[in-house]
Motif scaffolding. Structure first.
Motif, mmCIF file in Angstrom:
data_model
loop_
_atom_site.group_PDB
_atom_site.id
_atom_site.type_symbol
_atom_site.label_atom_id
_atom_site.label_comp_id
_atom_site.label_asym_id
_atom_site.label_seq_id
_atom_site.Cartn_x
_atom_site.Cartn_y
_atom_site.Cartn_z
ATOM 1 N N PRO A 1 0.836 -1.211 0.000
ATOM 2 C CA PRO A 1 0.000 0.000 0.000
ATOM 3 C C PRO A 1 0.864 1.251 0.000
ATOM 4 O O PRO A 1 2.012 1.230 0.475
ATOM 5 N N GLU A 2 0.352 2.317 -0.541
ATOM 6 C CA GLU A 2 1.047 3.603 -0.547
ATOM 7 C C GLU A 2 0.496 4.453 0.593
ATOM 8 O O GLU A 2 -0.595 5.014 0.497
ATOM 9 N N GLU A 3 1.238 4.541 1.682
ATOM 10 C CA GLU A 3 0.821 5.344 2.831
ATOM 11 C C GLU A 3 1.268 6.791 2.628
ATOM 12 O O GLU A 3 2.359 7.045 2.129
ATOM 13 N N PRO A 4 0.417 7.768 3.012
ATOM 14 C CA PRO A 4 0.786 9.163 2.775
ATOM 15 C C PRO A 4 1.917 9.676 3.651
ATOM 16 O O PRO A 4 2.741 10.487 3.206
ATOM 17 N N GLY A 5 1.981 9.254 4.910
ATOM 18 C CA GLY A 5 2.979 9.812 5.822
ATOM 19 C C GLY A 5 2.572 11.192 6.310
ATOM 20 O O GLY A 5 1.447 11.654 6.070
ATOM 21 N N ASP A 6 3.474 11.873 6.973
ATOM 22 C CA ASP A 6 3.182 13.182 7.564
ATOM 23 C C ASP A 6 3.517 14.321 6.614
ATOM 24 O O ASP A 6 4.561 14.301 5.956
ATOM 25 N N ALA B 1 10.497 3.589 -0.944
ATOM 26 C CA ALA B 1 10.338 4.439 0.238
ATOM 27 C C ALA B 1 9.127 3.974 1.046
ATOM 28 O O ALA B 1 8.118 3.551 0.487
ATOM 29 N N PRO B 2 9.185 4.050 2.387
ATOM 30 C CA PRO B 2 8.102 3.520 3.212
ATOM 31 C C PRO B 2 6.778 4.254 3.068
ATOM 32 O O PRO B 2 5.716 3.679 3.341
ATOM 33 N N ASP B 3 6.810 5.524 2.661
ATOM 34 C CA ASP B 3 5.570 6.265 2.461
ATOM 35 C C ASP B 3 5.839 7.450 1.537
ATOM 36 O O ASP B 3 6.993 7.748 1.190
ATOM 37 N N PRO C 1 0.839 17.549 -11.719
ATOM 38 C CA PRO C 1 -0.206 17.155 -10.768
ATOM 39 C C PRO C 1 0.070 17.749 -9.386
ATOM 40 O O PRO C 1 1.164 18.249 -9.117
ATOM 41 N N ASP C 2 -0.926 17.686 -8.513
ATOM 42 C CA ASP C 2 -0.701 18.159 -7.153
ATOM 43 C C ASP C 2 -1.004 17.095 -6.099
ATOM 44 O O ASP C 2 -0.839 17.343 -4.910
ATOM 45 N N GLU C 3 -1.467 15.895 -6.518
ATOM 46 C CA GLU C 3 -1.704 14.816 -5.568
ATOM 47 C C GLU C 3 -0.345 14.290 -5.120
ATOM 48 O O GLU C 3 0.497 13.941 -5.947
ATOM 49 N N PRO C 4 -0.064 14.255 -3.806
ATOM 50 C CA PRO C 4 1.299 13.983 -3.333
ATOM 51 C C PRO C 4 1.933 12.705 -3.867
ATOM 52 O O PRO C 4 3.098 12.719 -4.285
ATOM 53 N N SER C 5 1.215 11.575 -3.871
ATOM 54 C CA SER C 5 1.838 10.336 -4.335
ATOM 55 C C SER C 5 2.147 10.399 -5.824
ATOM 56 O O SER C 5 3.199 9.909 -6.272
#
Length: 246
Positions: free
Chosen positions: A139-144, A206-208, A179-183
């Protein structure tokens, strides 16, 4: 733990989710893979996994050569990857969805695929006509603070593009919207930067998203500083890699 078994396509490059991958397929093991994908029902995705090669050859030797001109070329799905293929590959790859699989008259294939999701490589099976792998979906976690980091990366990336274009004495098209979506930002920038395979692999696994963006921010600042001190650079495309010949 969700796992899936898919055909495995090792490359000397890293594929990121959302990025387009053109392939020119001519080796028999990969031609067999494409023939199998063509048997997939029309309403089902034609999926395979792409992993970057850590130790081995994207194209297996087809004739005797250096350093031993009498050595016989390797055959089979694991040719060029040693006795334990899983050790030849990086541990995180990307699932590719083949939108186009076109067979040419000579039996080779023209393929256009898109990266969809990251996967961890668990095992490799070389008993069939082509490599297959057991994979764990990641899964792609967003992180902080992913949103703020993405904006900072986009600003640095635009500056990086300008400096890279200037060092190559070429014009830079600014019409394309980023784009502007972080992932999505993190994957696009990772693919577009001029980096070696180990560095791109580090970004892929990378973990997130936030960790990837932080790493990219450091790389962009470092690379921009290096470019500023160079009189000129070679000129590959900034957002699309070359067709991989397999």
């Amino acid at each position: 733990m969700t796992t899936v078994r898919l055909p495995l396509f090792p490359l000397n490059s890293v594929l990121f989710p959302g990025l387009v991958l053109p392939l020119n397929v001519f080796e028999e093991r990969y031609r067999a893979m494409m023939r199998a994908l063509l048997k997939t029902p029309e309403d089902a995705p034609r999926r395979f996994a792409v992993v970057a090669i850590r130790d081995g050859h994207e194209v297996a030797p087809s004739a005797p050569g250096m350093p031993d001109p009498t050595a016989q070329p390797e055959r089979g799905p694991a040719a060029g990857f040693g006795p334990d293929p899983v050790r030849a590959f990086h541990g995180v790859g990307c699932v590719a969805d083949a939108a186009t699989v076109r067979e040419r008259a000579d039996g080779t294939f023209e393929v256009l695929a898109t990266g969809t999701a990251r996967v961890r490589l668990l095992s490799v099976d070389s008993s069939g006509p082509f490599l297959t792998a057991e994979l764990q979906e990641l899964p792609e976690e967003p992180g902080d603070e992913a949103g703020a980091l993405a904006q900072g990366v986009l600003r640095s990336f635009r500056q990086y593009q300008k400096r890279l274009a200037g060092a190559r004495e070429r014009s830079l098209s600014t019409g394309a919207e980023l784009p502007d979506e972080p992932s999505v930002v993190s994957y696009l920038v990772a693919a577009a930067m001029v980096l070696d395979t180990p560095t791109k692999q580090r970004l892929l696994q990378a973990p997130d998203t936030s960790s990837r963006l932080r790493d990219e921010l450091k790389l962009l600042r470092s690379e921009s500083a290096i470019i500023r001190s160079l009189p000129s650079l070679p000129a590959p495309d900034l957002t699309r890699g070359p067709t991989s010949f397999n």
